[in-house]
Design an enzyme around this catalytic site. Sequence first.
Site, PDB file in Angstrom:
ATOM      1  CB  CYS A  29       8.419  -1.599   4.184  1.00 33.77           C
ATOM      2  SG  CYS A  29       9.236  -1.025   5.497  1.00 33.77           S
ATOM      3  CB  CYS A  68       4.900  -0.113  -0.099  1.00 38.18           C
ATOM      4  SG  CYS A  68       5.408  -0.544  -1.596  1.00 38.18           S
ATOM      5  CB  CYS A 101       5.771   0.985  -4.667  1.00 36.97           C
ATOM      6  SG  CYS A 101       7.384   1.322  -5.420  1.00 36.97           S
TER       7      CYS A 101
END
Length: 135
Positions: free
Chosen positions: A11, A85, A89
């Site tokens: 996150c 996120c 990522c």
Amino acid sequence: MSDKPSVLFVCVHNAGRSQMAAGWLRHLAGDTVEVRSAGSAPAETVHPAAVQAMAEVGIDITDQTPRLLRYETAESSDVIVTMGCGDACPVFPGKRYEDWKLEDPAGKGLDAVRPIRDEIRTRVERLLAELHPTA
């Protein structure tokens, strides 16, 4: 995936949702899963209400520190669970990805964090059952 899969929870701040998820998975899976967590913009410390909410269910995450998401960590993980996120990522072929839409506990008190904690437990239990279907 190996006998001991690795799961990475990601996150933004690595201070709430991903720390609670990692805490649940460590608690429920023991040493059968390698548990990792990271954030795209990690905070200084884990959210105090997340620590308190987990303590209420007997899980101590006070020794955890938010960590920066590293390319190598994601690349070497079997399962990557994102929690807000977004594009931060990296995506690797052959990895299992899940995106858990969960309310962000940042700035919220204990009463607001408890339901987030409980929803994370449900999702972690489901993930663990999929990783170890005979357990």
